[in-house]
Design a protein around this motif. Structure first.
Motif, PDB file in Angstrom:
ATOM      1  N   PHE A 171       0.835  -1.208   0.000  1.00 21.39           N
ATOM      2  CA  PHE A 171       0.000   0.000   0.000  1.00 21.39           C
ATOM      3  C   PHE A 171       0.869   1.257   0.000  1.00 21.39           C
ATOM      4  CE2 PHE A 171      -2.087   3.392   2.426  1.00 21.39           C
ATOM      5  CZ  PHE A 171      -3.209   3.610   1.628  1.00 21.39           C
ATOM      6  N   LEU A 172       1.879   1.290   0.878  1.00 21.54           N
ATOM      7  CA  LEU A 172       2.762   2.461   0.954  1.00 21.54           C
ATOM      8  C   LEU A 172       3.567   2.624  -0.335  1.00 21.54           C
ATOM      9  CD1 LEU A 172       3.916   2.046   4.640  1.00 21.54           C
ATOM     10  CD2 LEU A 172       2.563   3.937   3.732  1.00 21.54           C
ATOM     11  N   GLY A 173       4.027   1.511  -0.907  1.00 18.91           N
ATOM     12  CA  GLY A 173       4.764   1.580  -2.164  1.00 18.91           C
ATOM     13  C   GLY A 173       3.896   2.091  -3.303  1.00 18.91           C
ATOM     14  N   LEU A 174       2.658   1.615  -3.357  1.00 27.00           N
ATOM     15  CA  LEU A 174       1.739   2.122  -4.382  1.00 27.00           C
ATOM     16  C   LEU A 174       1.482   3.614  -4.186  1.00 27.00           C
ATOM     17  CD1 LEU A 174      -0.877  -0.775  -4.656  1.00 27.00           C
ATOM     18  CD2 LEU A 174       0.821  -0.076  -6.366  1.00 27.00           C
ATOM     19  N   GLY A 175       1.407   4.038  -2.926  1.00 25.67           N
ATOM     20  CA  GLY A 175       1.240   5.462  -2.645  1.00 25.67           C
ATOM     21  C   GLY A 175       2.381   6.279  -3.222  1.00 25.67           C
ATOM     22  N   GLY A 176       3.604   5.749  -3.107  1.00 29.92           N
ATOM     23  CA  GLY A 176       4.761   6.431  -3.687  1.00 29.92           C
ATOM     24  C   GLY A 176       4.705   6.465  -5.204  1.00 29.92           C
ATOM     25  N   PHE A 177       4.316   5.346  -5.807  1.00 32.83           N
ATOM     26  CA  PHE A 177       4.245   5.283  -7.272  1.00 32.83           C
ATOM     27  C   PHE A 177       3.126   6.154  -7.834  1.00 32.83           C
ATOM     28  CE2 PHE A 177       6.637   1.211  -7.095  1.00 32.83           C
ATOM     29  CZ  PHE A 177       7.594   1.528  -8.038  1.00 32.83           C
ATOM     30  N   LEU A 178       1.997   6.161  -7.160  1.00 31.97           N
ATOM     31  CA  LEU A 178       0.818   6.853  -7.694  1.00 31.97           C
ATOM     32  C   LEU A 178       0.692   8.296  -7.213  1.00 31.97           C
ATOM     33  CD1 LEU A 178      -1.702   3.878  -7.399  1.00 31.97           C
ATOM     34  CD2 LEU A 178      -0.439   4.647  -9.428  1.00 31.97           C
ATOM     35  N   GLY A 179       1.643   8.753  -6.405  1.00 37.33           N
ATOM     36  CA  GLY A 179       1.649  10.147  -5.976  1.00 37.33           C
ATOM     37  C   GLY A 179       0.637  10.480  -4.899  1.00 37.33           C
ATOM     38  N   TRP A 180       0.204   9.484  -4.146  1.00 39.24           N
ATOM     39  CA  TRP A 180      -0.729   9.751  -3.059  1.00 39.24           C
ATOM     40  C   TRP A 180      -0.022  10.574  -1.992  1.00 39.24           C
ATOM     41  CZ3 TRP A 180      -2.309   3.941  -2.327  1.00 39.24           C
ATOM     42  CH2 TRP A 180      -3.049   3.528  -3.435  1.00 39.24           C
ATOM     43  N   SER A 181      -0.754  11.454  -1.344  1.00 39.43           N
ATOM     44  CA  SER A 181      -0.142  12.281  -0.292  1.00 39.43           C
ATOM     45  C   SER A 181      -0.261  11.624   1.080  1.00 39.43           C
ATOM     46  CB  SER A 181      -0.775  13.676  -0.284  1.00 39.43           C
ATOM     47  OG  SER A 181      -2.159  13.564  -0.018  1.00 39.43           O
ATOM     48  N   PHE A 182      -0.676  10.358   1.112  1.00 41.76           N
ATOM     49  CA  PHE A 182      -0.777   9.617   2.367  1.00 41.76           C
ATOM     50  C   PHE A 182       0.609   9.532   3.007  1.00 41.76           C
ATOM     51  CE2 PHE A 182      -0.470   5.542   4.642  1.00 41.76           C
ATOM     52  CZ  PHE A 182      -1.426   5.774   5.615  1.00 41.76           C
ATOM     53  N   HIS A 183       0.704   9.979   4.258  1.00 43.40           N
ATOM     54  CA  HIS A 183       1.994   9.996   4.945  1.00 43.40           C
ATOM     55  C   HIS A 183       1.786   9.768   6.431  1.00 43.40           C
ATOM     56  CE1 HIS A 183       5.753  11.789   6.571  1.00 43.40           C
ATOM     57  NE2 HIS A 183       6.248  11.202   5.506  1.00 43.40           N
ATOM     58  N   PRO A 184       1.955   8.540   6.904  1.00 42.08           N
ATOM     59  CA  PRO A 184       1.794   8.297   8.343  1.00 42.08           C
ATOM     60  C   PRO A 184       2.995   8.884   9.104  1.00 42.08           C
ATOM     61  CG  PRO A 184       2.370   6.260   7.199  1.00 42.08           C
ATOM     62  CD  PRO A 184       2.214   7.321   6.162  1.00 42.08           C
ATOM     63  N   ASP A 185       2.796  10.087   9.626  1.00 44.33           N
ATOM     64  CA  ASP A 185       3.890  10.788  10.304  1.00 44.33           C
ATOM     65  C   ASP A 185       4.450  10.002  11.480  1.00 44.33           C
ATOM     66  OD1 ASP A 185       3.802  12.982   8.590  1.00 44.33           O
ATOM     67  OD2 ASP A 185       2.239  13.965   9.767  1.00 44.33           O
ATOM     68  N   TRP A 186       3.563   9.302  12.203  1.00 43.10           N
ATOM     69  CA  TRP A 186       4.032   8.551  13.373  1.00 43.10           C
ATOM     70  C   TRP A 186       5.016   7.466  12.963  1.00 43.10           C
ATOM     71  CZ3 TRP A 186       3.219   3.335  13.587  1.00 43.10           C
ATOM     72  CH2 TRP A 186       2.275   2.819  12.690  1.00 43.10           C
ATOM     73  N   LEU A 187       4.778   6.834  11.811  1.00 44.75           N
ATOM     74  CA  LEU A 187       5.684   5.801  11.348  1.00 44.75           C
ATOM     75  C   LEU A 187       6.974   6.397  10.824  1.00 44.75           C
ATOM     76  CD1 LEU A 187       6.129   2.784  10.935  1.00 44.75           C
ATOM     77  CD2 LEU A 187       4.907   2.953   8.766  1.00 44.75           C
ATOM     78  N   ALA A 188       6.866   7.544  10.158  1.00 44.99           N
ATOM     79  CA  ALA A 188       8.048   8.231   9.660  1.00 44.99           C
ATOM     80  C   ALA A 188       8.962   8.647  10.811  1.00 44.99           C
ATOM     81  CB  ALA A 188       7.658   9.445   8.824  1.00 44.99           C
ATOM     82  N   LYS A 189       8.357   9.142  11.895  1.00 47.46           N
ATOM     83  CA  LYS A 189       9.135   9.531  13.083  1.00 47.46           C
ATOM     84  C   LYS A 189       9.774   8.308  13.738  1.00 47.46           C
ATOM     85  CE  LYS A 189       6.588  13.721  13.983  1.00 47.46           C
ATOM     86  NZ  LYS A 189       5.597  14.401  14.785  1.00 47.46           N
ATOM     87  N   LEU A 190       9.028   7.212  13.777  1.00 47.89           N
ATOM     88  CA  LEU A 190       9.542   5.983  14.386  1.00 47.89           C
ATOM     89  C   LEU A 190      10.747   5.466  13.603  1.00 47.89           C
ATOM     90  CD1 LEU A 190       9.047   3.693  16.497  1.00 47.89           C
ATOM     91  CD2 LEU A 190       7.717   2.548  14.724  1.00 47.89           C
ATOM     92  N   LEU A 191      10.673   5.528  12.280  1.00 49.26           N
ATOM     93  CA  LEU A 191      11.759   5.025  11.432  1.00 49.26           C
ATOM     94  C   LEU A 191      12.843   6.060  11.202  1.00 49.26           C
ATOM     95  CD1 LEU A 191       9.613   3.107   8.795  1.00 49.26           C
ATOM     96  CD2 LEU A 191      10.890   2.140  10.712  1.00 49.26           C
ATOM     97  N   GLY A 192      12.571   7.349  11.493  1.00 47.17           N
ATOM     98  CA  GLY A 192      13.512   8.434  11.205  1.00 47.17           C
ATOM     99  C   GLY A 192      14.591   8.559  12.131  1.00 47.17           C
TER     100      GLY A 192
END
Length: 192
Positions: A171-192
Motif C-alpha cells: 500500500f505504501l509503495g503504491l502510494g509512492g508510485f501513484l503520488g498519493w499524499s498519504f503519509h503516516p507521520d508517526w511511522l516516519a518519526k519511528l523510522l527516522g
C-alpha cells in the motif's frame, strides 16, 4: 536486503517437505516471498530516483537562495549609492538610474524567491514519496522475515501477520508510485 532474501530462500529450500496442507503452506509462502521481494526491488529503484531528484531540487534551491542574496547585496549597493547621490544633489538622470536599479533588483529578487520556494515545495513533495518508499521497504522486509519464520514454525497466524505487513508495504509503495499524499507521520518519526 539481499541477506534477508538469501536467508529466507535458504529456509524455504531446507524446510521439510510434507504432503498436503504443508505443501500448500510452503507454496503460499514461496509465492508471497517472491511477490514481496519483487515489489520491494521495484520500489527500491524508484526510491533511488526520488532521492536523486530530491538532491537536485535541494541543490537548485540553494543556488536560487545564493542568487537572491547576490541581488539583495546589489540592491543594497544601489540604495546606498542613490542615497549618496541624493545627498550630493546629483543630476536627475543619475538619480533615476539608481532608482530604476533598486526597482529592478527588487523585482528580480521576488522572482528568484518564488523559484526557490517552488523548489523547496518540490523537495517536500518528493520527501513524502521517499518516506513512503522507505516505510514500504521496512514493512516488506519485516514481512519477508516473518514469511521465513512461518516456513519453519508452520504457524498460519504468523503467515496472516506477515501478509498484513507485506500488504501495508505494498500500500505504501503504491502510494509512492501513484503520488498519493498519504503519509503516516508517526511511522516516519519511528523510522527516522
Amino acid at each position: 536486503m539481499s541477506d534477508i532474501q538469501d536467508t529466507i530462500q535458504e529456509v524455504i529450500e531446507t524446510a521439510p517437505a510434507a504432503p498436503g496442507k504443508e505443501d500448500r503452506l510452503n507454496s503460499a509462502i514461496a509465492i508471497f516471498v517472491a511477490l514481496s521481494a519483487t515489489f520491494m526491488a521495484i520500489c527500491n529503484i524508484k526510491d533511488g530516483n526520488i532521492v536523486q531528484a530530491m538532491a537536485q531540487a535541494q541543490a537548485h534551491s540553494v543556488s536560487k537562495y545564493s542568487q537572491y542574496q547576490s541581488k539583495s547585496t546589489k540592491q543594497n549597493l544601489a540604495e546606498t549609492t542613490l542615497a549618496l547621490a541624493e545627498m550630493q544633489k546629483a543630476p536627475e538622470a543619475t538619480l533615476t538610474h539608481y532608482r530604476d536599479e533598486v526597482a529592478r533588483y527588487e523585482k528580480e529578487k521576488g522572482e528568484i524567491l518564488a523559484e526557490a520556494k517552488g523548489l523547496e515545495e518540490e523537495y517536500n513533495q518528493l520527501n513524502i514519496h521517499d518516506d513512503q518508499f522507505d516505510m514500504s521497504e521496512a514493512c516488506l522486509s519485516v514481512g519477508l522475515a516473518l514469511f521465513g519464520i512461518t516456513a519453519l514454525t508452520r504457524k498460519r497466524w504468523l503467515l496472516v501477520f506477515a501478509c498484513c505487513l507485506a500488504g501495508i508495504g505494498v500500500f505504501l509503495g503504491l502510494g509512492g508510485f501513484l503520488g498519493w499524499s498519504f503519509h503516516p507521520d508517526w511511522l516516519a518519526k519511528l523510522l527516522g
